[in-house]
Design an enzyme around this catalytic site. Sequence first.
Site, PDB file in Angstrom:
ATOM      1  N   HIS A  91       0.837  -1.210   0.000  1.00 36.52           N
ATOM      2  CA  HIS A  91       0.000   0.000   0.000  1.00 36.52           C
ATOM      3  C   HIS A  91       0.868   1.254   0.000  1.00 36.52           C
ATOM      4  CE1 HIS A  91      -3.579   2.413   1.460  1.00 36.52           C
ATOM      5  NE2 HIS A  91      -2.583   3.181   1.861  1.00 36.52           N
ATOM      6  N   GLU A  92       1.857   1.284   0.884  1.00 39.44           N
ATOM      7  CA  GLU A  92       2.744   2.444   0.962  1.00 39.44           C
ATOM      8  C   GLU A  92       3.637   2.552  -0.274  1.00 39.44           C
ATOM      9  OE1 GLU A  92       2.336   4.711   3.113  1.00 39.44           O
ATOM     10  OE2 GLU A  92       0.923   3.579   4.343  1.00 39.44           O
TER      11      GLU A  92
ATOM     12  N   HIS B 193       1.772   4.540  -2.852  1.00 38.25           N
ATOM     13  CA  HIS B 193       1.963   5.987  -2.658  1.00 38.25           C
ATOM     14  C   HIS B 193       3.354   6.423  -3.118  1.00 38.25           C
ATOM     15  CE1 HIS B 193      -1.747   6.421  -0.495  1.00 38.25           C
ATOM     16  NE2 HIS B 193      -1.355   5.718   0.550  1.00 38.25           N
TER      17      HIS B 193
ATOM     18  N   ASP C 155      -5.631   8.689   3.680  1.00 39.98           N
ATOM     19  CA  ASP C 155      -5.710   8.849   2.227  1.00 39.98           C
ATOM     20  C   ASP C 155      -6.952   9.616   1.794  1.00 39.98           C
ATOM     21  OD1 ASP C 155      -3.367   7.400   2.111  1.00 39.98           O
ATOM     22  OD2 ASP C 155      -4.385   5.492   1.760  1.00 39.98           O
TER      23      ASP C 155
END
Length: 391
Positions: free
Chosen positions: A79-80, A83, A176
């Site tokens: 997930h990170e 980003h 987010d």
Amino acid sequence: MRSFRIGSLFGIPIKLDLTFLLVLPLFAYLIGAQIEGVAGILNDGLAAGIDIGAITSGLLPWLLGLAAAIGLFVGVVLHELGHSLTARRYGFPIESITLWLFGGIAAFSEMPEDWRQELNIAVAGPIVSILVGVGSYALFVVTPESLSGARFVLGYLAVLNVALAFFNMLPAFPMDGGRVLRALLARSQPYAQATQQAASVGKLFAVLMGLFGLFSGNIILIGVAFFVYIAASSEAQQVTMKAAFQDVTVGDIMTPADDLHTVEPETTVAELIQRMFTERHTGYPVVDTDAFEGERLIGLVTLTDAREIEPVERDAYTVEDVMTTELKTIDPDSDAMTAIDRMREHDIGRLLVVDNDDLVGLISRTDVMTAFDIVQQSGVIAPSSRPRTAD
């Protein structure tokens, strides 16, 4: 956070915070303790066909709980990464990705102020989480029903990654969804104002999450709510300060050398403390006067340095004995936010302003906050309004 590096992905360091070492076994325990109920939900919702008796015997619940917890945090790293790689595509360097108590944090060297860039960076993480959930579900489907343990872990990760993607899209800045909200608000108003509004919404959601966690007995949700509230306030203040100090240099807000209180190296610590009490300053540049070279900056002494000497010995020690010689300096032409960031980075209260090895001033946290108040109230920094606190 205190963390250590465990590797890197795509050139981005991956770190583990010490709190992660506490939360991983906790998550493993919680999943293992609830494995029968969760397996029942998966059987009902996904027609998983999990043999509950086969996964609840002996140490198997705890091993499956550990596997699911590790898989969950792998999903957080991905997930990170979503980003981070999106941000790097726009030219923003990523310092690291850190796993900690409440999940993961991608440390950006600089946050984008273009609303389109922030929108794309913000949604990239939840999109990756959904893809991880879909991938887990695909593996779940092709896994034979005889492998009940594997189907439990994959089904659990499929559901939880999708759920976390939707949870992250709550407009609770700086989550987010809150960053998406700020990006949309920044389309039609200044970035700092959009940040303030998004932070206000985020703090409201944090209060609601905290209350829900309190009444439901969910300690983790209470912790997340506390983190969201503090982080929203902190980032809003930082963005507001950055906007206020746009085009403001260190030279604009420093205390000039002519107004500085300095101390000589041979001054005793007792005399230094008396001066601090009388002049209400907690830090002094240490200047050595030479007949040929004139005044020469040789160190910095603070109240913290002086306190290291016992009261009965302060007449026997001089400033030269306790001063700091590894000086943190800054150029007068540097922008004010650079000074603020440097003070935060080194956890110090003041920086010596040096131009061509000559001491030209000092900038302290007090100077910064005084200037910030002036900018907010008047909108300008004028030479006549420069603070002279030198604290």
